[in-house]
Design a protein around this motif. Sequence first.
Motif, mmCIF file in Angstrom:
data_model
loop_
_atom_site.group_PDB
_atom_site.id
_atom_site.type_symbol
_atom_site.label_atom_id
_atom_site.label_comp_id
_atom_site.label_asym_id
_atom_site.label_seq_id
_atom_site.Cartn_x
_atom_site.Cartn_y
_atom_site.Cartn_z
ATOM 1 N N SER A 473 0.811 -1.215 0.000
ATOM 2 C CA SER A 473 0.000 0.000 0.000
ATOM 3 C C SER A 473 0.844 1.264 0.000
ATOM 4 N N ALA A 474 2.139 1.136 -0.270
ATOM 5 C CA ALA A 474 2.995 2.322 -0.330
ATOM 6 C C ALA A 474 2.463 3.280 -1.398
ATOM 7 N N ARG A 475 2.703 4.577 -1.189
ATOM 8 C CA ARG A 475 2.265 5.589 -2.143
ATOM 9 C C ARG A 475 3.456 6.390 -2.642
ATOM 10 N N ARG A 476 3.253 7.011 -3.788
ATOM 11 C CA ARG A 476 4.302 7.868 -4.321
ATOM 12 C C ARG A 476 4.457 9.100 -3.447
ATOM 13 N N ASP A 477 5.702 9.490 -3.240
ATOM 14 C CA ASP A 477 5.992 10.624 -2.368
ATOM 15 C C ASP A 477 5.237 11.876 -2.795
ATOM 16 N N PHE A 478 5.175 12.119 -4.101
ATOM 17 C CA PHE A 478 4.500 13.324 -4.592
ATOM 18 C C PHE A 478 3.045 13.339 -4.152
ATOM 19 N N GLU A 479 2.389 12.187 -4.221
ATOM 20 C CA GLU A 479 0.981 12.104 -3.818
ATOM 21 C C GLU A 479 0.830 12.303 -2.311
ATOM 22 N N ILE A 480 1.753 11.759 -1.530
ATOM 23 C CA ILE A 480 1.693 11.940 -0.074
ATOM 24 C C ILE A 480 1.833 13.416 0.281
ATOM 25 N N LEU A 481 2.796 14.093 -0.335
ATOM 26 C CA LEU A 481 3.059 15.488 0.013
ATOM 27 C C LEU A 481 1.930 16.400 -0.422
ATOM 28 N N THR A 482 1.375 16.169 -1.601
ATOM 29 C CA THR A 482 0.253 17.014 -2.023
ATOM 30 C C THR A 482 -0.963 16.784 -1.136
ATOM 31 N N GLU A 483 -1.172 15.545 -0.689
ATOM 32 C CA GLU A 483 -2.276 15.267 0.225
ATOM 33 C C GLU A 483 -2.054 15.974 1.556
ATOM 34 N N LEU A 484 -0.828 15.977 2.052
ATOM 35 C CA LEU A 484 -0.545 16.713 3.291
ATOM 36 C C LEU A 484 -0.771 18.204 3.093
ATOM 37 N N GLY A 485 -0.409 18.718 1.923
ATOM 38 C CA GLY A 485 -0.654 20.132 1.645
ATOM 39 C C GLY A 485 -2.124 20.478 1.686
ATOM 40 N N ARG A 486 -2.954 19.592 1.154
ATOM 41 C CA ARG A 486 -4.393 19.835 1.170
ATOM 42 C C ARG A 486 -4.968 19.747 2.582
ATOM 43 N N ARG A 487 -4.406 18.856 3.409
ATOM 44 C CA ARG A 487 -4.947 18.645 4.754
ATOM 45 C C ARG A 487 -4.415 19.640 5.784
ATOM 46 N N LEU A 488 -3.170 20.085 5.613
ATOM 47 C CA LEU A 488 -2.536 20.898 6.660
ATOM 48 C C LEU A 488 -2.708 22.390 6.467
ATOM 49 N N THR A 489 -3.037 22.846 5.266
ATOM 50 C CA THR A 489 -3.156 24.274 5.010
ATOM 51 C C THR A 489 -4.606 24.639 4.731
ATOM 52 N N ASP A 490 -4.880 25.944 4.742
ATOM 53 C CA ASP A 490 -6.223 26.403 4.408
ATOM 54 C C ASP A 490 -6.346 26.769 2.934
ATOM 55 N N ARG A 491 -5.386 26.318 2.130
ATOM 56 C CA ARG A 491 -5.423 26.556 0.689
ATOM 57 C C ARG A 491 -5.231 25.226 -0.058
ATOM 58 N N PRO A 492 -6.159 24.303 0.082
ATOM 59 C CA PRO A 492 -6.007 22.991 -0.562
ATOM 60 C C PRO A 492 -5.895 23.072 -2.070
ATOM 61 N N GLU A 493 -6.483 24.115 -2.654
ATOM 62 C CA GLU A 493 -6.422 24.236 -4.118
ATOM 63 C C GLU A 493 -4.997 24.437 -4.615
ATOM 64 N N GLU A 494 -4.107 24.928 -3.744
ATOM 65 C CA GLU A 494 -2.717 25.148 -4.152
ATOM 66 C C GLU A 494 -1.937 23.846 -4.280
ATOM 67 N N PHE A 495 -2.524 22.736 -3.874
ATOM 68 C CA PHE A 495 -1.837 21.453 -3.947
ATOM 69 C C PHE A 495 -2.596 20.454 -4.828
ATOM 70 N N ALA A 496 -3.447 20.990 -5.694
ATOM 71 C CA ALA A 496 -4.238 20.150 -6.604
ATOM 72 C C ALA A 496 -3.525 20.017 -7.941
ATOM 73 N N TYR A 497 -2.358 19.404 -7.924
ATOM 74 C CA TYR A 497 -1.572 19.221 -9.146
ATOM 75 C C TYR A 497 -2.037 17.988 -9.918
ATOM 76 N N ASP A 498 -1.916 18.054 -11.248
ATOM 77 C CA ASP A 498 -2.210 16.887 -12.067
ATOM 78 C C ASP A 498 -1.111 15.835 -11.950
ATOM 79 N N GLY A 499 0.078 16.247 -11.537
ATOM 80 C CA GLY A 499 1.207 15.343 -11.393
ATOM 81 C C GLY A 499 2.487 16.130 -11.292
ATOM 82 N N PRO A 500 3.631 15.443 -11.245
ATOM 83 C CA PRO A 500 4.906 16.149 -11.110
ATOM 84 C C PRO A 500 5.165 17.173 -12.213
#
Length: 705
Positions: A473-500
């Motif tokens: 169930s390991a995940r790609r680092d990029f996906e983990i970090l963008t998910e943390l960006g959406r959860r930890l900040t009040d600007r989730p839209e800033e971490f809605a990338y299509d990919g690297p």
Amino acid sequence: MPDPSETSERRFESNPTVCPFCGVGCSVEYAGRGSATGVEGPVNGRGEICPKGAAAFDVVDHGDRLTEPLVEHGGTFVTAPWSEALDRVASGIGEVVEEHGADAVQFFASSNCTNEENYVLQKLARVLGTNNVDNCARLCHASTVAAMSERFGAGAMTNTLDDLGEADCIFVNGANPAEQHPVAFRSYILPAVRDGATLVHVDPRENDTTEAADVHLPLRPGTDIQLLNAVAAVLVEEDLVDEGFLAERTTGFDRLREHLAGVDVAASAEAAGVDPETVREAARAYGEADRAAVITGMGTSQHRCGTDNVHALLNLALLTGNVGRPGTGVNPLRGQNNVQGASDVGGLPGVLPGYEPVTDPDARERVADEWGVEPPAEPGLTEVEATHRFGDEVRAAVVFGENPAVTEPNATAVASAFDDLDFCVVIDLFETRTAEHADVVLPGSAWAEKSGTVTNTDRRVMRMRPNADLPGSARRDFEILTELGRRLTDRPEEFAYDGPADAFDELTRVAPIYEGMSYAGIGDGYQRWPFDAEAGTGTDVLHAETFATGERTAPLAVVDAVPPADDLDAGELTLTTGRVLQHFNSGALSRRSDRLMAMRGEDVLQIHPADAAERGIEDGDRVTVSNERGTVEAAADVTPAVREGVAFCTFHYAEPLANALTGDALDPAAKIPEFKHSAVAVEPAASAAGESGAAGEGDAAAGDD
């Protein structure tokens, strides 16, 4: 295509990517049966790789890989669904921010991960409201960057690996590229030597690089400034300076010349423990060359006076006009495959992407136009400063692909400090020594499981391509970090990338040195920064007409010697550390490679025969190495390769854990620790079985990137 011989259920395929080890940037791909092979690439044009690169896939399908999130429960780790683990991270970090503010969180970026991942991590920190983000460049070349940025305006290699072939003299100071950067040495440096270039090697011990050298200066650790000032004095005394370059491209020569007139070359050589005539020979080789290149490493930078050491090196290049032309310059060799890129994209507490200061309002405004929020204006904490404040100003840590519990100096104290945090989340491949102190451990992706870019030691931005899918169930680092960006900040839209690739496009709009680059433009090759978007090309040789400061001239600097932090008591030796061919940094990769482990043999303490005889130590004996910070045990390698009064060991494995002994005195400018000079007592071990003290067990130690 998948290899039908694979016993694993995972899918592997062959795609050219970049080796995960040193900063040279060799191209590799999957070769079947769990092994890597070199392929023709931008740096290794003949497809050559070193033993580390050949073993790079050992870690990818290793049985110790983390495949499920872990959460701490009642003092032990239990597996948990991703949703629960991420909720725990969001609440843990959120509570610290709510109670203590964003500056109570420290972010550890990773020099072994991609530009896009590090860009997202530092953006997360700054959108959250803190500049507390750093990477292990702090532990290897921070002082190099500080000195070169101050004088030249850029802290990276001034030249390229390719143009080293045009050098008539290569002055290697505090580096061992034959073992630490093998392809760079054998494909670029050694051919130049065979074509007639003089190789000068400044290092306290003989190693594989020394074997190719014409001149060896085995200085005492901590005496770089005395030695380099002596070389500079000879250059001036014997009229080996470039008067035209000094007049047109430098300032402060009269002041430096006056200072050097007072340097006693013989006395300075004696202080450094080298022969005065050999100092003069080295100075003449460098000063008489039409083109002379400096190569520098952590032997120069990892001191509490590391920045001053580099300033003294820069004087040599400026005095002789060896800047701004092919085959010249000052060229730090980077340790990990993306330590350059992690810093380029803003993984440092005092600069935004592209090395623009956080204190610059125009730079902050440009970033705010892209992110929708302005970064803080005050520089954050370095990672060493932060670990010193764990439990006080710093209450939480986000550790991405790093192992600071062992890579920082005085490692036993740092590991203990992690227990003072209110919350810690680690993203990694294995249960490292740092992960043992975490509240949540998230299983990330290995180098062969991700796409993105990395930037090598001579500023080439290159593409990473996946060669394997993810385990469990390991995940790609990029996906983990963008998910943390959406959860930890009040600007989730800033971490809605299509990919690297989407994040890289944003990076090129935020970091001026990357402006105009693109995945398509990089292709199977590279693009080098600083990139000229209009011309569509990168700059190979920096500072040709003007320095990166924007000025036509750079200042010469008067540099005075600074004593090491550790005083030697009677009977003590100076311990210095480094890498060897089959080892790599904290060991999280190399200690899990069957092939590298088979090569490593037993970790040893190199000690000079005279020092060994004085202590009743014979070759192969077990010895204890100790100071007030800890005690470790190793086998003695009695050899004249290391100078008298000095002992050497690697920093890769738990036995010996060298960083249990290293001190945490910091360079005042770069905040880099003094890894290369520790006062230690060495004596026969009490028992052959070995009783290690502060070293403990588990993961390995590192002193750099």
